[in-house]
Write an enzyme that holds these catalytic residues in place. Structure first.
Site, mmCIF file in Angstrom:
data_model
loop_
_atom_site.group_PDB
_atom_site.id
_atom_site.type_symbol
_atom_site.label_atom_id
_atom_site.label_comp_id
_atom_site.label_asym_id
_atom_site.label_seq_id
_atom_site.Cartn_x
_atom_site.Cartn_y
_atom_site.Cartn_z
ATOM 1 N N ASP A 1 6.174 -0.498 -2.148
ATOM 2 C CA ASP A 1 7.317 -0.400 -3.088
ATOM 3 C C ASP A 1 8.682 -0.644 -2.441
ATOM 4 O O ASP A 1 9.637 0.129 -2.660
ATOM 5 C CB ASP A 1 7.329 0.980 -3.770
ATOM 6 N N LYS B 1 1.207 -1.448 -9.776
ATOM 7 C CA LYS B 1 0.740 -0.118 -10.191
ATOM 8 C C LYS B 1 1.710 0.479 -11.190
ATOM 9 O O LYS B 1 2.855 0.030 -11.290
ATOM 10 C CB LYS B 1 0.600 0.785 -8.969
ATOM 11 N N CYS C 1 5.309 7.702 -2.741
ATOM 12 C CA CYS C 1 4.314 6.641 -2.897
ATOM 13 C C CYS C 1 3.622 6.281 -1.575
ATOM 14 O O CYS C 1 2.426 5.982 -1.568
ATOM 15 C CB CYS C 1 4.950 5.420 -3.555
#
Ligand SMILES: [Zn+2]
Length: 204
Positions: A8, A106, A151
């Site tokens: 990310d 995701k 994450c």
């Protein structure tokens, strides 16, 4: 095969974005420097529809960072971030893209958040990342990216459950809540996760 997973590294998580990770931008040059030490680089991308239930804006009378129960799971309500197709969802423009072999998206189901790059938070939907790595015969993975305590952390936990050995490259990651990150590092170390700096890759 030495494998690096970028979690990310997206504009909305950079300082100035709606969900800024402190110093998140500082990891970009580090990531570019270390990509060449790996045979395989893959990335994940938070990729939400506008009506995602992890957004405070999609709940009546709730504020960002409130906590609710969503389908039996504790859910923090975030500012709107990483909306599918928006520039905020793009990887940081300075991330060298040429060696990124695949991007796993995701958080696409509006009802369930997905911190990990492997599974949603209810562990029901796989992104396919585990199978992809296993088909390539990979047993050890290095992680970096944002946010180190969310994450990246949940991706590491899932990687262990999936049988991989995991390393966190600390200076190529930054936590959203730096004050609590030492506790998370202790927990990861107890689980056998190696925590290194990018310098240690260079020395090999
Ligand atoms: Zn998200």
């Amino acid at each position: 095969m030495k494998t690096l997973i970028l979690i990310d590294v997206q504009n909305d998580f950079m300082p100035g974005g709606p969900l800024p990770v402190p110093e998140g931008n500082l990891i970009v040059p580090v990531i570019n420097q270390i990509q060449g030490y790996f045979d395989l680089v893959v990335a994940t991308q938070d990729w939400h529809p506008k009506n995602h239930r992890s957004f405070a804006s999609n709940h009546f009378n709730k504020k960002t960072y409130d906590s609710i129960v969503l389908h039996g799971m504790q859910q923090t309500l975030w500012p709107d971030h990483c909306i599918q197709g928006s520039s905020g969802a793009d990887l940081h423009k300075d991330i060298e893209p040429n060696r990124i072999a695949a991007i796993f998206r995701k958080g696409m189901d509006p009802e369930i958040d997905s911190y990990s790059g492997f599974f949603d938070n209810n562990h029901q939907l796989s992104t396919g990342l585990s199978g992809y790595l296993k088909e390539k015969g990979i047993s050890e993975v290095h992680f970096c990216g944002l946010a180190a305590d969310i994450c990246v952390y949940y991706s590491i936990l899932d990687s262990i459950l999936e049988g991989f050995s995991a390393t966190l490259i600390e200076d190529a990651s930054r936590p959203l809540f730096p004050d609590k990150f030492d506790d998370i590092k202790c927990e990861l170390a107890k689980l056998g996760v190696r925590i290194i700096t990018s310098n240690e890759l260079r020395q090999k």
